[in-house]
Every structure is written in C-alpha cells, then in structure tokens.
Design a protein around this motif. Sequence first.
Motif: not given
Length: 369
Positions: A52-61
């Motif tokens: 979840x945090x990795x997605x937020x960091x990479x801008x993945x929704x």
Amino acid sequence: MRPIVLKIGTSSLTQPDSGRLALSTIATLVEVICDLRDRGYPVVLVSSGAVGVGCARLGLTERPKAIAQKQAVAAVGQGRLMRVYDDLFSQFDQPIAQVLLTRGDLAQRSRYINAYSTFQELLRMGAIPIVNENDTVAVDELKFGDNDTLSALVASLVEAEWLFLLTDVDRLYSADPRQNPDAEPIRLVEQMSDLEALELDIGGRGSQWGTGGMATKITAAQIGTSAGVRVVITDGSQPRNLLKILEGADIGTQFAPQPQATSARKRWIAHGLIPAGKLYLDSGAVRAICTGGGSLLAAGIRDLEGEFQPQDAVQLCDLEGREVARGLVNFSHEALEKICGKRSDEIAAILGHDAPETVVHRDNLVLAS
Ligand SMILES: Nc1ncnc2c1ncn2[C@@H]1O[C@H](COP(=O)(O)OP(=O)(O)O)[C@@H](O)[C@H]1O
Ligand SMILES: N[C@@H](CCC(=O)OP(=O)(O)O)C(=O)O
C-alpha cells in the motif's frame, strides 16, 4: 510476562481515499506500544502496508496484480514504512527491529528454532520486532500469503499471551457489516467449533488494499487459540482500546485460548510445516487417531496424493477430503503406494526390508482443531 503480538492491516495504516499513511493512527499505536512496554509486556508488531505504501509512493491507484510488480512495489514501501516507525519510536527512545519472514523460514525445524532464538534475543534486548512477510523475495509455494496467518504463527512462536488483529471494522459480525446492516456482532468465541453453528458469512477478499478479509482472521484465531493465545479482532483506528481490553473491557471480538495448548513441536508440525501430500483414511483409521489417540497404520489408508519423503508433513483426510489431522510421515510416497491398505506384519516382505510399524506415529501427529 508473556508477549503481546499486534497485527495492523493496510486498511488501518492508510487512508481509504488517498492511500496515504494514516499518521495519527500510527502515532497513537506507537504511544500505546510504548505504554505496553512500560507495563512490562514484551511487544511484537506485525505490520502490513509495504504494498500500500509503495503504491502511494509510486502514484499507483490500484494494488498491482502481476507478481513482479507487487514485489517491486513492496520493496519501495517496506523501507518507507520502517522509516516512519523508526521516526515515531525514536521519540520514545524505543529501539525497533525489522524482521522479514517467508514461510520457508518457519517450515524447516532448524530455521524455526533460529527464528525463535532471534525473537527471544530481540525481546530480551528490549527492542520491538516489526514483522512483515518478505514480499520482495517470497515465491508462491513459500508464502504465508497474508499477515493475519503470519501474525498467528509469530504469536505461537513467541508463546504470546495476546494477539490483537487491528482492522477497519470494530469486530467480527455474522456477515460483512458493510454489505449487511443487520449483521449481528460477535463478542466472545469460547471455542472455535462454536463458529460453525453461527454460519458466518465472512465475505471475500476484504477491503481494496487488504488481503484475505475476515477469513484469514478466523484462520489466525484458530492457530492462535490452539497455541494458548487469546486472540482479539478490534478496530485499528482506536489503538487505545487495547489498553482497555487488557483491563477487561468488552471491546472487539475475543477468542478464548484453548486450555490444553499443544506443545511447541506439535504446533510447528500443525502450522509451521508445509504439507507435501495427503493421505485418505477409512473411518476406522479416522476414529483410531481422532478419538483413540492412536498412531496411523498402513491398513487404514485408502489412497494418497503428492510426492513426499520420510519425515515430510502430510495432511490426513477422511474419505470426503476433510483434513482431520496432520503429521510427519515415516515412508516416501513410492513406498506408501505399495503398502497402503496392508497389515503391519506384511510390510517388511512387500518392501523387502525392515520398516517402521506406523505410517505416522502419534507423537508426530496433531489433530485438526
Ligand atoms: N463477517 C464479517 N465481519 C466483519 N467484517 C467482515 C466480515 N466479512 C467480511 N468483512 C470485511 O473484512 C474487512 C477487513 O479485512 P481486510 O480488508 O483484509 O483488513 P486488514 O487490511 O485489516 O487485514 C472489513 O473491511 C469487512 O468489510
Ligand atoms: N505483506 C503485505 C500485506 C499482506 C496483508 O496481509 O495485508 P493486510 O490484509 O492489509 O494485513 C504488505 O506489507 O503489503
């Protein structure tokens, strides 16, 4: 004092809309953990959130579906997550330790004992182990798959008194309260078998970012209670409730520990090992092991599946395929194919050499709870 294990899910660590970290919740959790330490409890935190945090960091929704992508995203998120924890715990001069595990680390007896010793040492040093699955390297066959199960295995490993599963609902209900407003709250489960009568609807996979939903929390409760751990499902957005629960408040859903907790070795056989095959038993053999406390003999085996070697773990199933027990097998699958259904005194002649009298000895056998 016996340790407390806390597991916090992605749904509690992140904000549902933006996927950003729920910083105030995490900060309160950190305060509560430091309070627990002041009261003398050793604490282990099992934290989800790497993906979840990795997605937020990479801008993945959306949570990635492809394995390589998920593994890469977890590598981005895990470091950030630990940094946030370290920043917050540092305010209290509280050392933390990152422990990343895969299923294989608990499946081999020597590695299981090694993991046990490392946890003991970390707790003795006063550090808080922060555990997650090693998502970046875990392959499908050697995965816990969800942190609910992982947290229960950790609670069993460290012989915890409590396991708190912190999530985005306040307790377990008869059905998913998001789908069914009439769902009845469940406050106390004295025995896991009581759940069957309640005919729970535990829905599917869980929230958008969660893995496993309620189903894996029930599995965790099963593993935990059989290891003598009191398991609680409760609201992750209210970490202070943990202190109230320890003081006896009726919050969340509590699962009472089984009075006769199984030994550490049997817990490892039941939950640590990865079964390599299945043996299908006739009703006499099921009765002998389930109610008679006996060992499994070749005569009671009707069929088998899988490829295994002596001392591998196998599932023992009735003829409908329901698992009734698990144990360490004394024969390879090739040998067992030749002797299944045969009397013990025929086995040596069939195999052409001396052989153990039992297929699974009762000391190496654990009944399903
Ligand atoms: N019977 C039930 N009682 C409570 N919650 C349920 C039930 N069935 C399904 N759920 C769902 O399980 C979700 C929690 O699981 P999950 O999303 O995997 O959380 P986490 O990220 O904390 O592990 C809840 O949001 C809820 O909608
Ligand atoms: N290991 C994964 C979490 C797996 C998991 O069980 O997630 P959750 O249902 O949110 O507790 C991660 O750190 O993203």
